[in-house]
Structures are given as structure tokens and as C-alpha cells.
Write a protein that holds these residues in place. Sequence first.
Motif, PDB file in Angstrom:
ATOM      1  N   LYS A 523       0.811  -1.219   0.000  1.00  0.00           N
ATOM      2  CA  LYS A 523       0.000   0.000   0.000  1.00  0.00           C
ATOM      3  C   LYS A 523       0.845   1.270   0.000  1.00  0.00           C
ATOM      4  O   LYS A 523       0.604   2.198  -0.777  1.00  0.00           O
ATOM      5  CB  LYS A 523      -0.938  -0.004   1.202  1.00  0.00           C
ATOM      6  N   HIS A 524       1.855   1.322   0.881  1.00  0.00           N
ATOM      7  CA  HIS A 524       2.653   2.539   0.989  1.00  0.00           C
ATOM      8  C   HIS A 524       3.542   2.732  -0.246  1.00  0.00           C
ATOM      9  O   HIS A 524       3.760   3.866  -0.696  1.00  0.00           O
ATOM     10  CB  HIS A 524       3.499   2.508   2.261  1.00  0.00           C
ATOM     11  N   LEU A 525       4.059   1.626  -0.802  1.00  0.00           N
ATOM     12  CA  LEU A 525       4.836   1.726  -2.035  1.00  0.00           C
ATOM     13  C   LEU A 525       3.965   2.233  -3.184  1.00  0.00           C
ATOM     14  O   LEU A 525       4.402   3.051  -3.992  1.00  0.00           O
ATOM     15  CB  LEU A 525       5.427   0.366  -2.404  1.00  0.00           C
ATOM     16  N   ALA A 526       2.741   1.754  -3.238  1.00  0.00           N
ATOM     17  CA  ALA A 526       1.818   2.204  -4.282  1.00  0.00           C
ATOM     18  C   ALA A 526       1.580   3.704  -4.179  1.00  0.00           C
ATOM     19  O   ALA A 526       1.592   4.420  -5.189  1.00  0.00           O
ATOM     20  CB  ALA A 526       0.502   1.438  -4.166  1.00  0.00           C
ATOM     21  N   ASN A 527       1.373   4.189  -2.968  1.00  0.00           N
ATOM     22  CA  ASN A 527       1.164   5.622  -2.779  1.00  0.00           C
ATOM     23  C   ASN A 527       2.401   6.420  -3.186  1.00  0.00           C
ATOM     24  O   ASN A 527       2.306   7.471  -3.825  1.00  0.00           O
ATOM     25  CB  ASN A 527       0.818   5.908  -1.313  1.00  0.00           C
ATOM     26  N   MET A 528       3.591   5.916  -2.814  1.00  0.00           N
ATOM     27  CA  MET A 528       4.820   6.637  -3.108  1.00  0.00           C
ATOM     28  C   MET A 528       5.065   6.752  -4.615  1.00  0.00           C
ATOM     29  O   MET A 528       5.515   7.795  -5.107  1.00  0.00           O
ATOM     30  CB  MET A 528       6.005   5.933  -2.437  1.00  0.00           C
ATOM     31  N   TYR A 529       4.750   5.671  -5.353  1.00  0.00           N
ATOM     32  CA  TYR A 529       5.041   5.657  -6.782  1.00  0.00           C
ATOM     33  C   TYR A 529       3.845   6.051  -7.649  1.00  0.00           C
ATOM     34  O   TYR A 529       3.922   5.990  -8.875  1.00  0.00           O
ATOM     35  CB  TYR A 529       5.542   4.279  -7.199  1.00  0.00           C
ATOM     36  N   GLY A 530       2.739   6.423  -7.028  1.00  0.00           N
ATOM     37  CA  GLY A 530       1.603   6.908  -7.792  1.00  0.00           C
ATOM     38  C   GLY A 530       0.735   5.838  -8.412  1.00  0.00           C
ATOM     39  O   GLY A 530       0.088   6.081  -9.436  1.00  0.00           O
ATOM     40  N   PHE A 531       0.699   4.659  -7.814  1.00  0.00           N
ATOM     41  CA  PHE A 531      -0.168   3.571  -8.271  1.00  0.00           C
ATOM     42  C   PHE A 531      -1.482   3.589  -7.489  1.00  0.00           C
ATOM     43  O   PHE A 531      -1.507   3.927  -6.305  1.00  0.00           O
ATOM     44  CB  PHE A 531       0.494   2.208  -8.028  1.00  0.00           C
ATOM     45  N   GLU A 532      -2.552   3.214  -8.148  1.00  0.00           N
ATOM     46  CA  GLU A 532      -3.770   2.906  -7.408  1.00  0.00           C
ATOM     47  C   GLU A 532      -3.578   1.556  -6.725  1.00  0.00           C
ATOM     48  O   GLU A 532      -2.971   0.649  -7.293  1.00  0.00           O
ATOM     49  CB  GLU A 532      -4.973   2.856  -8.340  1.00  0.00           C
ATOM     50  N   HIS A 533      -4.117   1.423  -5.516  1.00  0.00           N
ATOM     51  CA  HIS A 533      -3.935   0.177  -4.759  1.00  0.00           C
ATOM     52  C   HIS A 533      -5.299  -0.396  -4.406  1.00  0.00           C
ATOM     53  O   HIS A 533      -6.162   0.287  -3.842  1.00  0.00           O
ATOM     54  CB  HIS A 533      -3.136   0.437  -3.477  1.00  0.00           C
ATOM     55  N   ILE A 534      -5.490  -1.663  -4.763  1.00  0.00           N
ATOM     56  CA  ILE A 534      -6.726  -2.380  -4.456  1.00  0.00           C
ATOM     57  C   ILE A 534      -6.362  -3.580  -3.596  1.00  0.00           C
ATOM     58  O   ILE A 534      -5.434  -4.323  -3.922  1.00  0.00           O
ATOM     59  CB  ILE A 534      -7.435  -2.854  -5.744  1.00  0.00           C
ATOM     60  N   ASN A 535      -7.083  -3.774  -2.507  1.00  0.00           N
ATOM     61  CA  ASN A 535      -6.777  -4.863  -1.582  1.00  0.00           C
ATOM     62  C   ASN A 535      -7.891  -5.909  -1.622  1.00  0.00           C
ATOM     63  O   ASN A 535      -9.074  -5.568  -1.681  1.00  0.00           O
ATOM     64  CB  ASN A 535      -6.627  -4.317  -0.158  1.00  0.00           C
ATOM     65  N   ALA A 536      -7.524  -7.172  -1.606  1.00  0.00           N
ATOM     66  CA  ALA A 536      -8.506  -8.263  -1.587  1.00  0.00           C
ATOM     67  C   ALA A 536      -8.038  -9.337  -0.612  1.00  0.00           C
ATOM     68  O   ALA A 536      -6.902  -9.810  -0.711  1.00  0.00           O
ATOM     69  CB  ALA A 536      -8.686  -8.851  -2.981  1.00  0.00           C
ATOM     70  N   GLN A 537      -8.922  -9.714   0.304  1.00  0.00           N
ATOM     71  CA  GLN A 537      -8.567 -10.718   1.308  1.00  0.00           C
ATOM     72  C   GLN A 537      -9.514 -11.907   1.319  1.00  0.00           C
ATOM     73  O   GLN A 537      -9.364 -12.810   2.149  1.00  0.00           O
ATOM     74  CB  GLN A 537      -8.516 -10.072   2.695  1.00  0.00           C
ATOM     75  N   ASN A 538     -10.493 -11.911   0.416  1.00  0.00           N
ATOM     76  CA  ASN A 538     -11.396 -13.051   0.312  1.00  0.00           C
ATOM     77  C   ASN A 538     -11.963 -13.105  -1.103  1.00  0.00           C
ATOM     78  O   ASN A 538     -11.674 -12.227  -1.945  1.00  0.00           O
ATOM     79  CB  ASN A 538     -12.519 -12.976   1.354  1.00  0.00           C
ATOM     80  N   TYR A 550      -9.147  -3.818 -13.841  1.00  0.00           N
ATOM     81  CA  TYR A 550      -8.944  -3.717 -15.287  1.00  0.00           C
ATOM     82  C   TYR A 550      -9.693  -2.541 -15.925  1.00  0.00           C
ATOM     83  O   TYR A 550      -9.582  -2.329 -17.129  1.00  0.00           O
ATOM     84  CB  TYR A 550      -9.354  -5.018 -15.966  1.00  0.00           C
ATOM     85  N   SER A 551     -10.418  -1.776 -15.132  1.00  0.00           N
ATOM     86  CA  SER A 551     -11.124  -0.623 -15.682  1.00  0.00           C
ATOM     87  C   SER A 551     -10.119   0.466 -16.067  1.00  0.00           C
ATOM     88  O   SER A 551      -9.025   0.558 -15.505  1.00  0.00           O
ATOM     89  CB  SER A 551     -12.127  -0.070 -14.673  1.00  0.00           C
ATOM     90  N   LYS A 552     -10.479   1.297 -17.020  1.00  0.00           N
ATOM     91  CA  LYS A 552      -9.591   2.342 -17.509  1.00  0.00           C
ATOM     92  C   LYS A 552      -9.264   3.336 -16.401  1.00  0.00           C
ATOM     93  O   LYS A 552     -10.106   3.660 -15.565  1.00  0.00           O
ATOM     94  CB  LYS A 552     -10.254   3.063 -18.690  1.00  0.00           C
ATOM     95  N   SER A 553      -8.016   3.816 -16.398  1.00  0.00           N
ATOM     96  CA  SER A 553      -7.588   4.722 -15.333  1.00  0.00           C
ATOM     97  C   SER A 553      -6.491   5.646 -15.830  1.00  0.00           C
ATOM     98  O   SER A 553      -5.913   5.431 -16.902  1.00  0.00           O
ATOM     99  CB  SER A 553      -7.079   3.927 -14.126  1.00  0.00           C
ATOM    100  N   ASN A 554      -6.199   6.651 -15.044  1.00  0.00           N
ATOM    101  CA  ASN A 554      -5.114   7.579 -15.355  1.00  0.00           C
ATOM    102  C   ASN A 554      -3.813   7.183 -14.695  1.00  0.00           C
ATOM    103  O   ASN A 554      -2.789   7.835 -14.902  1.00  0.00           O
ATOM    104  CB  ASN A 554      -5.500   8.999 -14.911  1.00  0.00           C
ATOM    105  N   ARG A 555      -3.857   6.133 -13.865  1.00  0.00           N
ATOM    106  CA  ARG A 555      -2.659   5.678 -13.160  1.00  0.00           C
ATOM    107  C   ARG A 555      -2.565   4.157 -13.249  1.00  0.00           C
ATOM    108  O   ARG A 555      -3.596   3.473 -13.371  1.00  0.00           O
ATOM    109  CB  ARG A 555      -2.708   6.092 -11.691  1.00  0.00           C
ATOM    110  N   PRO A 556      -1.362   3.610 -13.175  1.00  0.00           N
ATOM    111  CA  PRO A 556      -1.238   2.148 -13.103  1.00  0.00           C
ATOM    112  C   PRO A 556      -1.825   1.641 -11.788  1.00  0.00           C
ATOM    113  O   PRO A 556      -2.037   2.420 -10.845  1.00  0.00           O
ATOM    114  CB  PRO A 556       0.272   1.916 -13.177  1.00  0.00           C
ATOM    115  N   LYS A 557      -2.059   0.325 -11.721  1.00  0.00           N
ATOM    116  CA  LYS A 557      -2.743  -0.231 -10.540  1.00  0.00           C
ATOM    117  C   LYS A 557      -2.034  -1.474 -10.009  1.00  0.00           C
ATOM    118  O   LYS A 557      -1.438  -2.237 -10.774  1.00  0.00           O
ATOM    119  CB  LYS A 557      -4.184  -0.599 -10.886  1.00  0.00           C
ATOM    120  N   ILE A 558      -2.176  -1.651  -8.693  1.00  0.00           N
ATOM    121  CA  ILE A 558      -1.735  -2.870  -8.021  1.00  0.00           C
ATOM    122  C   ILE A 558      -2.937  -3.500  -7.351  1.00  0.00           C
ATOM    123  O   ILE A 558      -3.637  -2.839  -6.567  1.00  0.00           O
ATOM    124  CB  ILE A 558      -0.655  -2.587  -6.956  1.00  0.00           C
TER     125      ILE A 558
END
Length: 580
Positions: A523-538, A550-558
Motif C-alpha cells: 500500500k505505501h509503495l503504491a502511494n509513493m510511486y503513484g499507483f492505485e492500490h486495491i486490496n482483496a482478502q477473500n 482492469y477498468s480504464k484509469s489515469n494511473r497504473p494499478k496494483i
Amino acid sequence: MIYSNIPAAQTLVLYFKLRGVKNIVISPGSRNAPLTISFTKNSFFKCYSIVDERCAAFFAMGMAQHLQEPVAVICSSGSAMLNFYPAVAEAFYSDIPLIVVSADRPSYRIDIGDGQTIRQENVLEKHIGYSANLKQDVSHATDSISKFGKSLLNEKQEEIQSHNEREIAKALSVAFDEKYPVHINIPFEEPLYGRAEGASVQIKDKGEYLEQKSSNEENWVELAKVWKSNPRKMVLVGVNQPNAIEAEVLENLAQDPNTLVFTETTSNLHHPEFFESIDSIIAPIEKSKNRNELFKALQPELLVTFGGLIVSKKIKAFLREYGPKQHWHVDTKKANDTFYCLTKHIKTNPNQFFKRVVSENINPTNDYKAFWESKKNKYEAKRDVYLKEIPFSDFSVFDRIIKNIPKGYQVHLANSSTVRYAQLFPLDASLKVFCNRGTSGIDGTTSTAVGSSIYSKEPTVLFTGDLSFFYDSNAMWNNYMRPDFRIVLINNSGGGIFRILPGMEETEEFETFFETSHELSAKHLANMYGFEHINAQNKTELELGLVEFYSKSNRPKILEVATPRVLNNKILLGYFDFIS
């Protein structure tokens, strides 16, 4: 055009332009300033700045892998170049033409206690196609040379220029024609920042320096006869470029009733008649009471291989114990004796080989293929049943994420657990798959994917484990991330592969020194490098997350998926028990 005023720097730039080496990855430094000035001030070249040298080399290698052409990576003197070595080794074993250019200190500055100096000449020689060690120009920095390097004055600038041109030409010939990485080492003396309007040197087209190899004329009639008369053939395909094999060839192979075609995720070959999950065939045999009988039933008389390295340890173990009578490897360059039974290296490309050798409408002489097709159909049906019974885990996550990859994507796989899980599930034929299998290391996976994405017409998704991701996190430290770049991070809090290898034990030492358990999040690395961060635990969060991912965005995603560290290995090993 603006150039450095140092002849060697001008010469390198002119030869790169002559041979069409356009993409230049530069790690900032001072000693390589003459090269940086010359390349960045010339509109012919596309230059990229990557601070971390290890990331820079993998970035360049990924670009070369995608383009199938040489890409250069440049660094300053000292230990900087040593950080290129992991990518150089990967390029060497994967036949990728990476051009390493290292700026060096003058010979009289080395081993005297001066800063940023190491013995750079030939330092990569064990994993390089050619090492070009250029000579220092004596027409530049003459005061320093007269004081500290008088012996250099024994050679005339014209002789030095001729030597440097010859070495650069030879290195580029190896990169272009042999698809090997090459190393060009150039010593520079200060001042380093001098500039000139136009080049002061005129290079000569050195032409071809490689010895022309005689064509390898095979007895195609005899090879076709052996193929046609053989009732038990196995074709095993390793790492293979997307769209490299023609549809006609694939169809003829698929229709041969006496041939099993075993492919891997990295093979980029798809046909309903092919066997895509090798381990799902072999693992049940390993657990069977009549193990020896079944392995003999699978044992081919003729094994034909092509492509790069094989992922499956099970097929390697099987073929080493139950070797074929003949093993042919088809490749224009090299033949690895992976199974200790190589009998023939056929130096041509697979398309030509199979067009000349495989006959149409071969009548079946036994039930070799039919028998193993029935086994394949059973494990595929059982896999679907097993997926409905197991809890949220690495196994179920890989099933979901692979099924949800949009058509046409470029897919990069990290090593260790990631590529092995991917082997168990079918991929859509429109996907283009890459993985650094030359050395099979976890270093540089993300950097390679980022470099490869630069010229990709399609979006890129990287599947990676937590250790691979955190190890190469500097890969995101650049200005070239495309907004459609995607990373699926399977975070099982450690090196999950060690839990499925022999010797696993529940001890503090195992968790610390093998599994390397941790509680890190991206999460913190994503914020530092300008990535969107999505979390899934189930499962529910994963399904919702994939839609957003996979939806269109202005930033890369994790998309970071947390899975149960102590349960994953039990579910994976339980799968092989279940299908057995």
C-alpha cells in the motif's frame, strides 16, 4: 548535432546509429557523461533514465525481449556495472541482445586507491557474447596522460581509433546476429563534459566480422521417415515467443495420432489437442501404485524439443529416468542436453523443421495419444470439482485471476510459485506470455515487465509473488509507467514455494531463513510511486477488485491479494492427491 568532444564517445554513437540501435537506457553518473551528452543530444535515439542499475538493465532487457532487437544500457564506472550482471546472465541464457556499455576510469587510475574504480575489463566474460575493451583516446586530456599515463602515448590516435571501431563493430555483430548480450567498456579521462558541434571522427562501415557459418543441410527424407515410422512421439516446448509458430504447423502436429504435444504457459502455443498442464499428467503417476508401468506407457521413443528452458521439474525428472531412444532439439543456435539423452541438434527453425518432417494423415499405430488424452480429460474435470471444494488460497486465486485476464493482454510472470501455479490453468490463446526463465531468478521481474510494456500495443499485466515484488520495488521508480500497466501481487507473507519443496518444517529457522515470513503490504509503495492500490482478502473482494482493476484509469494499478501462508501448500499438494 551535439556530441561529446571525446572521439571514443562519438565513435560509439555513430556505430549505434549505423546499426540502428535506437533505445538507450541510462543510469545517471559522471564518468558516463560523454555518452549521456552524445545520446541525449541526438534525436535519432530514444533515451530513458533509470537510477537503479539493476532495474535499468532488466528494463532494457525487457524492451529488447519485446522488440527482438538490441537495446543498450549505460552506466558510470565502479560497482555500478556489477548491478547489471543479473540481467546480463538472464539475457545470456534467454538469447536476448542486451548491449552493456560501461564508462571506465583510465588504466592508470585503477588499483591505486582512486574512487569508483574496479577492474571492469572482461568482468562479465562468463555470461557475455563478446567483450569489447576500447582504448583510451590520447588526443583528449593530453595533460593528464602526459603526467600519469605516459605509456599510452606509445600508440597513435589513428591506431586507437581503428581498434575502437573494430571492437564496437564486432560487438554489435554478435548482438545482432547471435542474439547474445555484449559488453563495451570505454575508459574516459576528465574533463568529461566537453561538447562539439558535429562529430570530429568519421567511421568506416566495418561490415560483418563474424565468421559465416556453413548451412546445416539435414537429410530431411531420413528425418521424415523416422518421424512417420515412430509410433510414440513426444514434442515438448519450452519458452517460445508469441506467434512464432505457424498455424499450419500447429494443426499438423495436433492431428498426428501418435504424438503428444506438451506445452507450458511460457510456450505461447495453444490447441485443444495439446497438453497444457504437464504436472497434472505426471503427478498422479508419481502417486500411483503402478508408477513404473504408467511411466513406461508415457515414455516416448522419439522426443523432439524446441524453445527455451522448461519450467516443469516433473517432466525433467521423468525424461531423465525414462529417456527416449532419440532426442532431437530444433534450434538455429544451441541445444541443451537437459535430459541427458540428446542425440541430434537440428539447426533450423521449428516451422521449417515440422513442415519438412511431419506428414499429414498418419494412421494411428497404437493408442498412445488416445490413452493420455483420456487422462487429461479426467484431471481437467477433477480440477473443476476441486476448485469448488477448497477455501480461499493461492490455488483458487490463480484460477480466478487467470480466467479474468482481458483478451489480448501482454502477461508477465514472476518466477518461483507464480509461474508454477500458472502452469496448472489454461490461458486464452490471445494472451502473450513472458517470464525470465533463463536464470529463473526473482530479481528484475517487475523491471522486465515495465521495459517490455514501453512498446507493447496491448496493456501489460504482471503476476508476481510478494518476495519478487518487494525485491524489485525500485522498478516503479521511473517516469515511464503506462496508466494501463497492472500488477497482481499475491501476498502470502513469505516464500511460499519453500513450503512445497522437500525439507519443509515448522520451525523458527525455516520461517526466518527459507520462507522469510513477513507482514509487509504494498500500500505505501503504491502511494509513493503513484499507483492505485486495491486490496482483496477473500473471494468476494477479489471478484469486485478484478472489475475495478482492469477498468480504464489515469494511473497504473496494483491488486494485492492476501492468501493464507500456512494453508496454501496443503491445498496445492492436496490438488495432486485429488486428481490422482
